[in-house]
Scaffold this motif. Structure first.
Motif, PDB file in Angstrom:
ATOM      1  N   THR A   1     -48.648  -3.298 -40.800  1.00 12.16           N
ATOM      2  CA  THR A   1     -49.303  -4.607 -40.752  1.00 12.16           C
ATOM      3  C   THR A   1     -48.959  -5.506 -41.934  1.00 12.16           C
ATOM      4  N   GLY A   2     -48.501  -4.923 -43.028  1.00 10.24           N
ATOM      5  CA  GLY A   2     -48.210  -5.703 -44.229  1.00 10.24           C
ATOM      6  C   GLY A   2     -49.152  -5.392 -45.372  1.00 10.24           C
ATOM      7  N   SER A   3     -50.221  -4.662 -45.102  1.00 13.09           N
ATOM      8  CA  SER A   3     -51.176  -4.298 -46.149  1.00 13.09           C
ATOM      9  C   SER A   3     -50.842  -2.961 -46.800  1.00 13.09           C
ATOM     10  N   GLU A   4     -49.814  -2.290 -46.331  1.00 15.69           N
ATOM     11  CA  GLU A   4     -49.461  -0.964 -46.829  1.00 15.69           C
ATOM     12  C   GLU A   4     -48.859  -1.047 -48.237  1.00 15.69           C
ATOM     13  N   ASP A   5     -48.996   0.033 -48.983  1.00 13.14           N
ATOM     14  CA  ASP A   5     -48.442   0.076 -50.340  1.00 13.14           C
ATOM     15  C   ASP A   5     -47.064   0.732 -50.368  1.00 13.14           C
ATOM     16  N   PHE A   6     -46.456   0.922 -49.209  1.00 14.44           N
ATOM     17  CA  PHE A   6     -45.136   1.574 -49.160  1.00 14.44           C
ATOM     18  C   PHE A   6     -44.124   0.698 -48.423  1.00 14.44           C
ATOM     19  N   LEU A   7     -44.316  -0.601 -48.433  1.00 13.85           N
ATOM     20  CA  LEU A   7     -43.457  -1.498 -47.678  1.00 13.85           C
ATOM     21  C   LEU A   7     -42.021  -1.538 -48.202  1.00 13.85           C
ATOM     22  N   GLN A   8     -41.815  -1.100 -49.438  1.00 12.24           N
ATOM     23  CA  GLN A   8     -40.466  -1.126 -49.992  1.00 12.24           C
ATOM     24  C   GLN A   8     -39.642   0.097 -49.594  1.00 12.24           C
ATOM     25  N   ARG A   9     -40.251   1.005 -48.870  1.00 17.17           N
ATOM     26  CA  ARG A   9     -39.501   2.175 -48.409  1.00 17.17           C
ATOM     27  C   ARG A   9     -38.488   1.744 -47.350  1.00 17.17           C
ATOM     28  N   SER A  10     -37.345   2.432 -47.336  1.00 19.16           N
ATOM     29  CA  SER A  10     -36.308   2.091 -46.365  1.00 19.16           C
ATOM     30  C   SER A  10     -36.740   2.502 -44.965  1.00 19.16           C
ATOM     31  N   LEU A  11     -36.160   1.862 -43.975  1.00 18.47           N
ATOM     32  CA  LEU A  11     -36.463   2.211 -42.595  1.00 18.47           C
ATOM     33  C   LEU A  11     -36.064   3.653 -42.290  1.00 18.47           C
ATOM     34  N   ALA A  12     -34.945   4.081 -42.840  1.00 18.19           N
ATOM     35  CA  ALA A  12     -34.493   5.454 -42.596  1.00 18.19           C
ATOM     36  C   ALA A  12     -35.491   6.467 -43.141  1.00 18.19           C
ATOM     37  N   SER A  13     -36.135   6.163 -44.270  1.00 18.98           N
ATOM     38  CA  SER A  13     -37.051   7.120 -44.892  1.00 18.98           C
ATOM     39  C   SER A  13     -38.318   7.318 -44.086  1.00 18.98           C
ATOM     40  N   VAL A  14     -38.625   6.405 -43.183  1.00 26.26           N
ATOM     41  CA  VAL A  14     -39.817   6.558 -42.344  1.00 26.26           C
ATOM     42  C   VAL A  14     -39.441   6.954 -40.919  1.00 26.26           C
ATOM     43  N   GLY A  15     -38.198   7.438 -40.733  1.00 28.98           N
ATOM     44  CA  GLY A  15     -37.797   8.007 -39.455  1.00 28.98           C
ATOM     45  C   GLY A  15     -37.070   7.096 -38.502  1.00 28.98           C
ATOM     46  N   VAL A  16     -36.670   5.902 -38.930  1.00 25.65           N
ATOM     47  CA  VAL A  16     -35.937   4.993 -38.054  1.00 25.65           C
ATOM     48  C   VAL A  16     -34.452   5.370 -38.086  1.00 25.65           C
ATOM     49  N   PRO A  17     -33.861   5.736 -36.946  1.00 28.58           N
ATOM     50  CA  PRO A  17     -32.451   6.130 -36.944  1.00 28.58           C
ATOM     51  C   PRO A  17     -31.526   4.931 -37.089  1.00 28.58           C
ATOM     52  N   PRO A  18     -30.280   5.138 -37.486  1.00 29.15           N
ATOM     53  CA  PRO A  18     -29.320   4.034 -37.567  1.00 29.15           C
ATOM     54  C   PRO A  18     -29.125   3.369 -36.212  1.00 29.15           C
ATOM     55  N   PHE A  19     -28.857   2.066 -36.252  1.00 27.99           N
ATOM     56  CA  PHE A  19     -28.535   1.291 -35.049  1.00 27.99           C
ATOM     57  C   PHE A  19     -29.705   1.297 -34.064  1.00 27.99           C
ATOM     58  N   HIS A  20     -30.917   1.338 -34.584  1.00 31.93           N
ATOM     59  CA  HIS A  20     -32.086   1.393 -33.720  1.00 31.93           C
ATOM     60  C   HIS A  20     -32.563  -0.017 -33.385  1.00 31.93           C
ATOM     61  N   ILE A  21     -33.430  -0.122 -32.401  1.00 27.78           N
ATOM     62  CA  ILE A  21     -34.063  -1.384 -32.013  1.00 27.78           C
ATOM     63  C   ILE A  21     -35.564  -1.212 -32.193  1.00 27.78           C
ATOM     64  N   LEU A  22     -36.161  -2.025 -33.059  1.00 28.91           N
ATOM     65  CA  LEU A  22     -37.579  -1.920 -33.353  1.00 28.91           C
ATOM     66  C   LEU A  22     -38.355  -3.045 -32.675  1.00 28.91           C
ATOM     67  N   ARG A  23     -39.647  -2.796 -32.515  1.00 30.09           N
ATOM     68  CA  ARG A  23     -40.526  -3.764 -31.854  1.00 30.09           C
ATOM     69  C   ARG A  23     -41.491  -4.383 -32.859  1.00 30.09           C
ATOM     70  N   ALA A  24     -41.780  -5.644 -32.659  1.00 26.97           N
ATOM     71  CA  ALA A  24     -42.832  -6.327 -33.402  1.00 26.97           C
ATOM     72  C   ALA A  24     -43.624  -7.156 -32.406  1.00 26.97           C
ATOM     73  N   TYR A  25     -44.907  -7.349 -32.694  1.00 33.56           N
ATOM     74  CA  TYR A  25     -45.735  -8.076 -31.730  1.00 33.56           C
ATOM     75  C   TYR A  25     -46.894  -8.761 -32.426  1.00 33.56           C
TER      76      TYR A  25
END
Length: 553
Positions: free
Chosen positions: A463-487
């Motif tokens: 949501t944006g209130s997290e204290d770990f927003l600077q972590r990379s996408l890969a470190s939170v389990g997002v694979p390379p060349f992935h497609i993410l959702r926002a809403y």
């Protein structure tokens, strides 16, 4: 005076008579396909219902036959149906000249033999000495350019996968992407045509890709040693024409089903056990999908991952089942053929299953019922390609883009649960984890201090209130060349990490290897010894090695 009854021929009878006459006159040749129903309706100036009634008359007379999903084909004329053709043709207003021989032969009436080539396709005689795909050019529906440009992903490189990969390589499918997370064991050798004893311990995907390239050096291959449920970027699925699933568990099938549906891509599923096998094609928007076929018990089994999220994955997966190379060959061939039909845009039985019982050679097809509330039935909207990489882009980077598009209330949604911490209510200890769920085993759920089962604190919404927003996408389990959702409250947006494309989808594995035929072994006389040539090398002999560029791909 006796009056004869007037014969009233229906419009369907007249159409059937004209078509029967065309069969007798060899305008419609035996073994060839009739024109489409639309073309026949235009030619005869009748409605589709009238035409179909005429076709049923010809079918009952054994003059034509229907091939499900393909069309109508003309049968050979023989002793059993020749008189039927003459009788039906008499419905035609013009008299049919008497050409019936004095004695009807028991064998089919000889006639000119022609290749059933589509009139739109020019007949080119290939050079069979130099063109490995030359004979395919003689197939009426074969389109070489489509096959050579096609990209097909094969998920699973076991017994079924071996057969599919072998078939697609031999058929010249231009780009093969092979995915598997397992390694080769001795037990695999009894039913896997691409593996050798010296391959034990190697990645299945790597060896299968190398052998596919060895079978047909003209194709391009790429492999990925990864778990398809968690490590496959949706950008890969988006770039495929067909996905072929050669899997042995429901969780992986469900993942591929959702990925394919989200990206609006067809996929072919196959399953085997001993003498039994099945093949089914799923096309988004056309009938049932895989998730529609799941029983309530299967849904409960899969839901265990949510009710007890750190339960060991081996307790969820169905496990391996005994198979034979014969049933793998049968089902793998059917899957390959369905993939080829999809590449050509030919009709397929989407949302249906074909069962094969090798015990009595029985085969039947039945349809699944589509579930209106199926969670897989969602096709992503327009996808925005971003020059970002999973390894370097942070959660904050992507959330900022989403908020600029959707407003400050935008939420970024992860496909995998992110384990934030493990909380023990007994000894009041809290262990920060910050890992995706697939990296945390079931043993971690037990408190190392008191042994009690700890509560799992996790999330999949950023949501944006997290204290770990600077972590990379890969470190939170997002694979390379992935497609993410926002809403937000009104709409979704979809973002592809297109910066990963060059390193994730390239089809250049083994491209730099020189493929030369293995030399004939030297003659050996009794009593002589032979030393191996240290200079001899081959892409599928000995250990497979990659250059630095490929090793990091």
């Amino acid at each position: 005076m006796t009056l004869n009854t007037l014969s009233r021929k229906s419009l369907a009878d007249i159409v059937a008579g004209r078509m029967a006459k065309a069969i007798l006159d060899k305008i419609f040749l035996p073994g060839t396909q009739l024109p489409s129903e639309r073309e026949l309706c235009e030619q005869f100036g009748v409605s589709r219902s009238t035409l179909r009634e005429a076709l049923r008359v010809l079918e009952d007379a054994e003059l034509i036959q229907s091939r499900q999903g393909v069309g109508w084909f003309v049968n050979e004329l023989n002793a059993s149906n020749y008189s039927n053709a003459r009788e039906i043709a008499s419905s035609e207003t013009q008299a049919v000249p008497e050409t019936k021989p004095s004695s009807v032969p028991s064998e089919p009436i000889p006639g000119p033999k022609r290749l059933p080539v589509s009139p739109e396709k020019p007949l080119i005689l290939p050079n069979l000495k130099t063109d490995r795909l030359g004979t395919f050019s003689l197939i009426s529906w074969w389109e070489r350019e489509k096959v050579e440009k096609a990209s097909v992903m094969v998920v699973g490189a076991g017994a079924l996968g071996n057969e599919v990969i072998k078939n697609l390589a031999l058929m010249g499918v231009g780009n093969l992407f092979i995915v598997d997370f397992d390694t080769i064991e001795m037990a695999n050798l009894s039913r896997s045509v691409l593996f050798r004893e010296s391959d034990t311990g190697r990645y299945k995907a790597e060896v299968a890709a190398a052998r596919a390239k060895d079978l047909n050096p003209q194709i391009h291959v790429q492999y990925l040693h990864a778990d398809v449920t968690t490590q496959l970027g949706l950008g890969l699925i988006r770039r495929m024409d067909v996905i072929v699933g050669c899997l042995d568990n429901r969780e992986a099938r469900l993942a591929i089903n959702r990925f394919a549906y989200w990206m609006n891509k067809p996929w072919v599923d196959g399953a085997i056990q001993e003498f039994l096998g099945l093949v089914r094609v799923f096309v988004p928007g056309q009938g049932a999908c895989f998730e529609c076929t799941l029983t309530e018990q299967a849904r409960r089994d899969l839901s265990l991952r949510y009710s007890c999220p750190l339960l060991a994955r081996e307790n969820i997966l169905l496990g391996k089942v005994p198979t034979t190379p014969t049933i793998a060959s049968i089902i793998g061939s059917m899957q390959s053929q369905e993939a080829l039909k999809l590449i050509h845009g030919l009709p397929v039985e989407a949302g249906k299953v074909t069962h094969f019982n090798g015990m009595n050679n029985d085969m039947h097809t039945s349809a699944y019922r589509m579930r209106e509330d199926c969670e897989s039935h969602w096709i992503y909207g327009e996808i925005q390609e971003l020059p970002l990489k999973a390894q370097s882009a942070s959660l904050a980077d992507l959330l900022k883009i989403a908020q600029s598009d959707l407003g400050p209330d935008a939420i970024l949604e992860l496909d995998q649960e992110l384990i934030l911490s493990l909380d023990c209510s007994t000894c009041k200890t809290v262990e920060k984890v910050m890992k995706p769920i697939f990296e945390v085993g079931f043993k971690a759920a037990h408190c190392p201090t008191c042994g009690a089962m700890r509560e799992v604190n996790m999330t999949h919404a950023i949501t944006g209130s997290e204290d770990f927003l600077q972590r990379s996408l890969a470190s939170v389990g997002v694979p390379p060349f992935h497609i993410l959702r926002a809403y937000n409250a009104e709409q979704f947006r979809f973002y592809e990490l297109s910066g990963d494309q060059a390193d994730t989808l390239h089809f250049r594995h083994f491209e730099k290897t020189q493929y030369t035929p293995l030399p004939n072994p030297p003659s050996i006389r009794l009593g002589e010894s032979i030393e191996p040539d240290p200079e001899q090398s081959h892409p599928t002999t000995g250990r497979i090695t990659l250059d630095d560029e490929e090793a990091h791909a």
